[in-house]
Design an enzyme around this catalytic site. Structure first.
Site, PDB file in Angstrom:
ATOM      1  N   CYS A   2     -48.525 -22.000  71.454  1.00  0.00           N
ATOM      2  CA  CYS A   2     -47.743 -21.097  70.359  1.00  0.00           C
ATOM      3  C   CYS A   2     -46.151 -20.870  71.087  1.00  0.00           C
ATOM      4  CB  CYS A   2     -48.206 -19.882  69.883  1.00  0.00           C
ATOM      5  SG  CYS A   2     -49.874 -20.134  69.270  1.00  0.00           S
ATOM      6  N   ARG A  27     -44.778 -26.263  72.533  1.00  0.00           N
ATOM      7  CA  ARG A  27     -45.909 -25.232  72.793  1.00  0.00           C
ATOM      8  C   ARG A  27     -46.683 -25.340  71.636  1.00  0.00           C
ATOM      9  NH1 ARG A  27     -44.315 -21.821  76.463  1.00  0.00           N
ATOM     10  NH2 ARG A  27     -46.071 -20.273  75.736  1.00  0.00           N
ATOM     11  N   TRP A  75     -50.286 -23.520  67.886  1.00  0.00           N
ATOM     12  CA  TRP A  75     -51.145 -24.376  68.381  1.00  0.00           C
ATOM     13  C   TRP A  75     -52.679 -23.305  68.128  1.00  0.00           C
ATOM     14  CZ3 TRP A  75     -55.346 -24.637  71.460  1.00  0.00           C
ATOM     15  CH2 TRP A  75     -55.921 -25.803  71.986  1.00  0.00           C
ATOM     16  N   ASN A 101     -48.427 -15.033  70.419  1.00  0.00           N
ATOM     17  CA  ASN A 101     -48.899 -16.057  71.166  1.00  0.00           C
ATOM     18  C   ASN A 101     -49.954 -15.726  72.332  1.00  0.00           C
ATOM     19  OD1 ASN A 101     -48.976 -18.345  73.216  1.00  0.00           O
ATOM     20  ND2 ASN A 101     -47.342 -17.676  74.087  1.00  0.00           N
ATOM     21  N   GLY A 102     -51.147 -16.314  72.018  1.00  0.00           N
ATOM     22  CA  GLY A 102     -52.436 -15.773  72.874  1.00  0.00           C
ATOM     23  C   GLY A 102     -53.591 -15.755  72.169  1.00  0.00           C
ATOM     24  N   GLU A 488     -53.467 -41.626  86.030  1.00  0.00           N
ATOM     25  CA  GLU A 488     -52.489 -41.130  84.950  1.00  0.00           C
ATOM     26  C   GLU A 488     -51.829 -42.058  84.014  1.00  0.00           C
ATOM     27  OE1 GLU A 488     -51.327 -38.352  84.593  1.00  0.00           O
ATOM     28  OE2 GLU A 488     -49.182 -38.563  84.050  1.00  0.00           O
ATOM     29  N   LYS A 492     -51.800 -41.065  80.011  1.00  0.00           N
ATOM     30  CA  LYS A 492     -50.393 -41.308  79.572  1.00  0.00           C
ATOM     31  C   LYS A 492     -50.597 -42.182  78.142  1.00  0.00           C
ATOM     32  CE  LYS A 492     -48.609 -38.759  80.695  1.00  0.00           C
ATOM     33  NZ  LYS A 492     -48.870 -37.919  81.675  1.00  0.00           N
ATOM     34  N   GLU A 495     -52.830 -40.236  75.613  1.00  0.00           N
ATOM     35  CA  GLU A 495     -52.778 -38.810  74.731  1.00  0.00           C
ATOM     36  C   GLU A 495     -51.541 -39.183  73.674  1.00  0.00           C
ATOM     37  OE1 GLU A 495     -50.720 -35.911  77.412  1.00  0.00           O
ATOM     38  OE2 GLU A 495     -50.066 -37.360  78.630  1.00  0.00           O
ATOM     39  N   HIS A 511     -69.277 -51.597  89.374  1.00  0.00           N
ATOM     40  CA  HIS A 511     -70.323 -50.580  89.427  1.00  0.00           C
ATOM     41  C   HIS A 511     -70.763 -50.505  87.815  1.00  0.00           C
ATOM     42  CE1 HIS A 511     -70.852 -51.003  93.756  1.00  0.00           C
ATOM     43  NE2 HIS A 511     -69.476 -50.503  93.834  1.00  0.00           N
ATOM     44  N   LYS A 610     -47.862 -28.160  75.068  1.00  0.00           N
ATOM     45  CA  LYS A 610     -47.291 -28.387  76.318  1.00  0.00           C
ATOM     46  C   LYS A 610     -47.807 -27.444  77.507  1.00  0.00           C
ATOM     47  CE  LYS A 610     -44.388 -30.272  79.110  1.00  0.00           C
ATOM     48  NZ  LYS A 610     -44.749 -31.701  79.826  1.00  0.00           N
TER      49      LYS A 610
HETATM   50  C1  F6R Z   1     -50.349 -34.457  80.289  1.00  0.00           C
HETATM   51  C2  F6R Z   1     -50.014 -33.250  80.509  1.00  0.00           C
HETATM   52  C3  F6R Z   1     -51.324 -32.029  80.735  1.00  0.00           C
HETATM   53  C4  F6R Z   1     -50.840 -31.468  81.836  1.00  0.00           C
HETATM   54  C5  F6R Z   1     -51.887 -30.375  82.007  1.00  0.00           C
HETATM   55  C6  F6R Z   1     -51.629 -29.325  83.029  1.00  0.00           C
HETATM   56  O1  F6R Z   1     -49.363 -35.419  79.991  1.00  0.00           O
HETATM   57  O2  F6R Z   1     -49.209 -32.863  80.175  1.00  0.00           O
HETATM   58  O3  F6R Z   1     -52.418 -32.999  81.183  1.00  0.00           O
HETATM   59  O4  F6R Z   1     -50.641 -32.003  82.917  1.00  0.00           O
HETATM   60  O5  F6R Z   1     -52.038 -29.631  80.790  1.00  0.00           O
HETATM   61  O6  F6R Z   1     -50.440 -28.756  82.681  1.00  0.00           O
HETATM   62  P1  F6R Z   1     -49.569 -27.907  83.777  1.00  0.00           P
HETATM   63  O7  F6R Z   1     -48.942 -28.761  84.720  1.00  0.00           O
HETATM   64  O8  F6R Z   1     -48.464 -27.096  82.889  1.00  0.00           O
HETATM   65  O9  F6R Z   1     -50.325 -26.933  84.317  1.00  0.00           O
END
Ligand code: F6R
Length: 615
Positions: A2, A27, A75, A101-102, A488, A492, A495, A511, A610
């Site tokens: 949020c 956010r 969110w 927010n929270g 990774e 990517k 998501e 395996h 984010k």
């Molecule tokens: C993937 C992504 C998330 C963050 C995760 C941790 O692209 O952005 O998986 O890496 O939520 O976030 P931080 O690094 O902000 O603790």
């Protein structure tokens, strides 16, 4: 999660708040709302959907005047995303309006109490409980809004960044913070409130970041009073000069923030090692490591805690620390670590990695490790974030603001910092010779230009993306330093394109996952020259004999993989431990182009946010 924004001053609040919400949409973006107050009437509008939906509605529906305004982009935690659950929320009397927010963890018991006292609720949110609790306290104790907020928050368990105003006090906004970020921008006779500084960067460079358990009473044309939520202590706030500029938070000609951020990596990596990597002097300077060298050298092991992409950077660092500095490393999902009664001692060094510096699980893991006496070192991108403040010491990545929800430049800059740390410790421990050390520094210095070169594969990656965009599954394989890169790459793709993808260590394929391979299955294999090249080539052969489609990520000039693979994407040559900084580039581009071709919302993928400030 949020985003919250507020304004009180002499300008129209609407344009500032709505633009601020757009900047904070990373956010959370499942609903948005705004309340504007002109001293007589509150105009409140909220809707499920994006800030652009809210904007459209507001511009068609109601006049948008008022020099006090608050806004929220959500969110969802408590209550599904719909118009009613969107913020702002009124108190029962209609006098108080809040954004939050929270999470209020004890909202259920508070709500039951309030219902007994005659309060009614329109939404399923914990926030509506909070605003009515404040109202209840204010009425019962006949106190001012600021005091009522303080008393109410002392009954609350959970996390919050809130802004609340009272219809009867048109010149005042009260804000408070615990666990969720809150910045106050200080202009000329005007104040801005936001989850980060981006909504007010064009108006002022001066900001106060509230600490946990602090609140502020902000008065139009007057001053800000900051105080502790517990007790009566008045706080003399530290006014910071912001380093952020407008350019950094705009798309700068790119279609998406994610693409901009992918292309920023040469500069971001350079900025991250600038002033720290001194190849002429054969030195690495990291103040946080230097000041705590004894602790690092005495450590039995390093425990890395992180989530998501940051966890993948942690996995890369496991290979690097063990290889260069010969320190045993364990890499833990923060969310698991915090709840499994881990064995931690004073001889452990814990490294917490986080782009946002706000991830709730990582923060909780840090607190747990500290309570057991471990030394905790943070690798964060957001300056002044909760994790940066909670850790004993740290080193920032200098990636600049990362706005696309899918992390890109945060990953490569995290690896850069962790590599510098490993090199410094290796030198201190004598596990690397001076010539090898110097060689690593010189190589790391060449990485920005090599990333630049790797980015030149963009057009070819688009061609590959077009061929495989309709696949329903992808497999990503890598070994050694590049196994986490495979994870990774798969993350990517999942998501932002919503295609199922799995990352695996290449040799583990036989395996189990090999059963998935048929002519429909694209398999992205990282097969750079260094490391276990021949073994990976054998793995490629195994895929080929089962008719899988092979996309090889190879070192420039590679011949063997080219003969076997359907497509090869070249990256420049470098030493093995630095290959993740290059091999990750085409994987980021591949997921980006597939998502664009599938018409997905690249910067704001569904269900994600984010910064994950809830567990
Ligand atoms: C993937 C992504 C998330 C963050 C995760 C941790 O692209 O952005 O998986 O890496 O939520 O976030 P931080 O690094 O902000 O603790």
């Amino acid at each position: 999660m949020c985003g919250i924004v507020g304004y009180i001053g002499h300008r129209e609040a609407y344009p500032i708040v709505i633009k601020g919400l757009q900047r904070l949409e990373y956010r959370g973006y499942d609903s948005a709302g705004i309340a504007l107050y002109d001293g007589n009437n509150i105009k409140l509008s909220k809707t499920k959907g994006k800030v652009s939906d809210l904007k459209e509605r507001l511009e068609n529906e109601i006049a948008t005047d008022g020099t006090l305004g608050i806004g929220h982009t959500r969110w969802a935690t408590h209550g599904v995303p719909n118009d009613v659950n969107s913020h702002p929320h009124y108190s029962n009397s209609g006098d108080l309006v809040i954004i939050h927010n929270g999470i209020i963890e004890n909202y259920d018991s508070l709500k039951k109490e309030l219902i007994k006292r005659g309060y009614t609720f329109k939404s399923d949110t914990d926030t509506e409980v909070l605003v009515n609790l404040i109202e209840d306290v204010k009425k019962n104790e006949n106190i001012k809004l600021g005091k009522a907020v303080q008393v109410a928050l002392n009954q609350v368990i959970g996390a919050y960044a809130i802004a609340v105003f009272d219809k009867n006090k048109p010149n005042e906004i009260v804000v408070a913070k615990l666990g969720s970020p809150l910045a106050i921008g200080i202009g000329e006779d005007e104040f801005f409130i936001a989850s980060d500084a981006s909504p007010f960067i064009e108006f002022t460079k001066n900001a106060i970041y509230l600490e946990d358990e602090e609140m502020a009473i902000i008065r139009r044309n007057k001053d800000i009073k900051v105080r502790k939520i517990k007790g009566d202590a008045i706080v003399d706030p530290y006014i910071q000069e912001l380093q952020l500029n407008l350019e950094q938070i705009e798309k700068g000609g790119y279609d998406h923030f994610m693409l901009k951020e992918i292309h920023e990596q040469p500069d971001a990596i350079f900025d991250t090692f600038r002033g720290r990597l001194l190849s002429n002097e054969a030195m690495v300077k990291l103040a946080g490591v230097e000041d705590n060298m004894k602790k690092f050298l005495a450590a039995d092991r390093i425990i890395v805690v992180a989530c998501g992409t940051s966890w993948h950077a942690g996995l890369v660092s496991e290979y690097i620390f063990e290889d260069l500095a010969r320190i045993p490393v364990e890499v833990e999902y923060a969310s698991e670590f915090r709840y499994r009664n881990p064995v931690i001692t004073e001889k452990d060094v814990v490294i917490a990695i986080s782009q946002s510096g706000e991830t709730a699980d990582t923060l909780a893991a840090i607190k747990l490790a500290k309570s057991k006496g471990a030394f905790v070192f943070g690798v964060c991108n957001v300056v002044g974030s909760s994790i940066a403040r909670e850790t004993d010491a740290g080193a920032y990545t200098h990636a600049g603001p990362e706005i696309g929800v899918a992390s890109t430049k945060a990953f490569t800059t995290q690896i850069t910092v962790l590599t510098l740390m490993a090199l410094r410790l290796a030198r201190a421990k004598g596990t690397i010779s001076s010539s090898e050390f110097r060689h690593h520094l010189i190589e790391l210095e060449t990485i920005p230009s090599k990333v630049e070169k790797a980015l030149k594969s963009d057009a070819y990656v688009q061609t590959v993306a077009d061929i495989y965009k309709d696949a329903t599954n992808f497999l990503y394989l890598g070994r050694g330093f590049n196994f986490p890169v495979a994870l990774e790459g798969a993350l990517k793709l999942k998501e932002i394109s919503y295609i199922h993808a799995e990352g695996y260590p290449a040799a583990e394929m036989k395996h189990g996952p090999i059963a998935l391979i048929d002519e429909q299955m694209p398999v992205v294999v990282i097969a750079t020259k260094k490391g276990h090249y021949e073994k990976v080539v054998s793995n490629i052969q195994e895929i080929k004999s089962r008719k899988g489609k092979i996309i090889g990520i190879v070192t420039e000039g590679d011949k063997s993989v080219k003969e076997l693979a359907d497509h090869v994407i070249e990256v420049p040559e470098t030493i093995e431990c630095l290959t993740p900084l290059l091999t990750t580039i085409p994987l980021q581009l591949l997921s980006y182009h597939i998502a664009v071709m599938l018409d997905k919302n690249v910067d704001q993928p569904r269900n994600l946010a984010k910064s994950v400030t809830v567990e």
